[in-house]
Scaffold this motif. Structure first.
Motif, PDB file in Angstrom:
ATOM      1  N   MET A 163       0.671  -1.135  -0.108  1.00 30.22           N
ATOM      2  CA  MET A 163      -0.098  -0.001   0.132  1.00 30.22           C
ATOM      3  C   MET A 163       0.827   1.483   0.142  1.00 30.22           C
TER       4      MET A 163
ATOM      5  N   LYS B 141      -8.963   7.096  -2.559  1.00 32.54           N
ATOM      6  CA  LYS B 141      -9.077   5.953  -1.909  1.00 32.54           C
ATOM      7  C   LYS B 141      -8.001   5.108  -1.181  1.00 32.54           C
ATOM      8  N   LEU B 142      -6.748   5.174  -1.848  1.00 33.30           N
ATOM      9  CA  LEU B 142      -5.720   4.501  -1.257  1.00 33.30           C
ATOM     10  C   LEU B 142      -5.222   5.200   0.136  1.00 33.30           C
TER      11      LEU B 142
ATOM     12  N   TRP C 298      -7.114   6.982   2.327  1.00 36.73           N
ATOM     13  CA  TRP C 298      -7.892   6.432   3.477  1.00 36.73           C
ATOM     14  C   TRP C 298      -7.898   5.104   3.693  1.00 36.73           C
ATOM     15  N   ASP C 299      -7.490   4.286   2.870  1.00 37.38           N
ATOM     16  CA  ASP C 299      -7.345   3.055   3.101  1.00 37.38           C
ATOM     17  C   ASP C 299      -6.233   2.899   4.172  1.00 37.38           C
ATOM     18  N   ALA C 300      -5.334   3.749   3.530  1.00 41.97           N
ATOM     19  CA  ALA C 300      -3.962   3.705   4.377  1.00 41.97           C
ATOM     20  C   ALA C 300      -4.260   4.119   5.885  1.00 41.97           C
ATOM     21  N   TYR C 301      -5.101   5.230   5.871  1.00 45.07           N
ATOM     22  CA  TYR C 301      -5.460   5.687   7.175  1.00 45.07           C
ATOM     23  C   TYR C 301      -6.132   4.742   7.963  1.00 45.07           C
ATOM     24  N   SER C 302      -7.029   3.906   7.550  1.00 39.91           N
ATOM     25  CA  SER C 302      -7.895   3.169   8.362  1.00 39.91           C
ATOM     26  C   SER C 302      -6.833   1.877   8.954  1.00 39.91           C
ATOM     27  N   HIS C 303      -5.877   1.733   8.150  1.00 40.78           N
ATOM     28  CA  HIS C 303      -4.710   0.650   8.661  1.00 40.78           C
ATOM     29  C   HIS C 303      -4.241   1.216   9.846  1.00 40.78           C
TER      30      HIS C 303
ATOM     31  N   LYS D   8      -5.539   1.541  12.957  1.00 39.07           N
ATOM     32  CA  LYS D   8      -5.784   0.076  13.698  1.00 39.07           C
ATOM     33  C   LYS D   8      -4.290  -0.374  14.149  1.00 39.07           C
TER      34      LYS D   8
END
Length: 248
Positions: free
Chosen positions: A1, A15-16, A18-23, A26
């Protein structure tokens, strides 16, 4: 990513990101953000700065890398770096905070607004460290004057605020705008009026926008400002505070 985000021409970047942000939010190790903060392409740096701003305190371990972004020529990167540093620095980061505080003189209006937000939202020890170290780094400037004014407390009285708000240096007037909006038990209309009475276009707009947008810390209340003419006057303002695009 992260390798994908390092490609300046990658498609679907929002999208990439925000995907990274969500990971990261966590259990993704924060050290994996570092390549985006030290990359050469400006587009990639903007992605890293945006993520750092959104992650806030979680980016604490990367404070030096984020601070280095304040030297970037791109105002959007500086804009997001300020947001990140507001959240992830402490009074122990004195040298960084001192240099950071000097962006009250930043050439970009949006970045200056972000610095007013820092003054408004910073923790007392954090703000004290920023002021003290800026004065130490530039002892023969108005930063020393600000430091002397707040020598004993991170609060100002009405006379001190009036003097700061009418200062010949624009950066000091911006500082006064932030101080007028720092949380007490209420955001007092008298302090806001002191800044508005100066007629300085930029500081007046920053103060009035805070009332218009209700952009106050959750620990503070508007108090009687809601029942005063100040809120109505602010709602009537036509200009908007400038924003910086987050992604690139």
């Amino acid at each position: 990513m992260i390798e994908t985000l390092l490609d300046p021409e990658v498609e679907g970047v929002s999208k990439l990101i925000w995907d990274a942000y969500s990971h990261f939010y966590k259990d993704f190790p924060i050290e994996n953000l570092r390549p985006l903060l030290v990359a050469t392409p400006e587009k990639v740096l903007r992605r890293g700065a945006f993520l750092a701003n959104e992650l806030g305190w979680r980016a604490r371990a990367l404070t030096p890398e984020i601070a280095a972004l304040m030297d970037c020529s791109n105002a959007g990167i500086r804009f997001d770096a300020i947001g990140a540093l507001t959240s992830c620095t402490t009074s122990q980061d004195g040298d960084i905070l001192g240099k950071f505080f000097q962006h009250l003189e930043d050439p970009n209006r949006g970045v200056r607004w972000r610095m007013v937000e820092f003054v408004r939202l910073a923790r007392s020890k954090q703000l004290a460290a920023a002021i003290r170290n800026a004065a130490s780094q530039r002892p023969d400037t108005f930063y020393a004057e600000i430091s002397e004014t707040l020598r004993w407390s991170m609060r100002v009285n009405e006379d001190e605020l009036r003097r700061l708000a009418s200062h010949s240096e624009p950066a000091v007037r911006l500082f006064a705008a932030g101080m007028a909006l720092r949380p007490r038990s209420i955001i007092d209309e008298k302090f806001a009026e002191i800044v508005l009475e100066t007629g300085d276009s930029e500081t007046c707009e920053f103060v009035s926008s805070a009332f218009r947008l209700h952009a106050v810390p959750t620990s503070a209340e508007f108090g009687r400002v809601e029942r005063s003419g100040l809120a109505e006057r602010s709602r009537g303002a036509k200009r908007q505070v400038p924003s910086q695009s987050a992604q690139g």
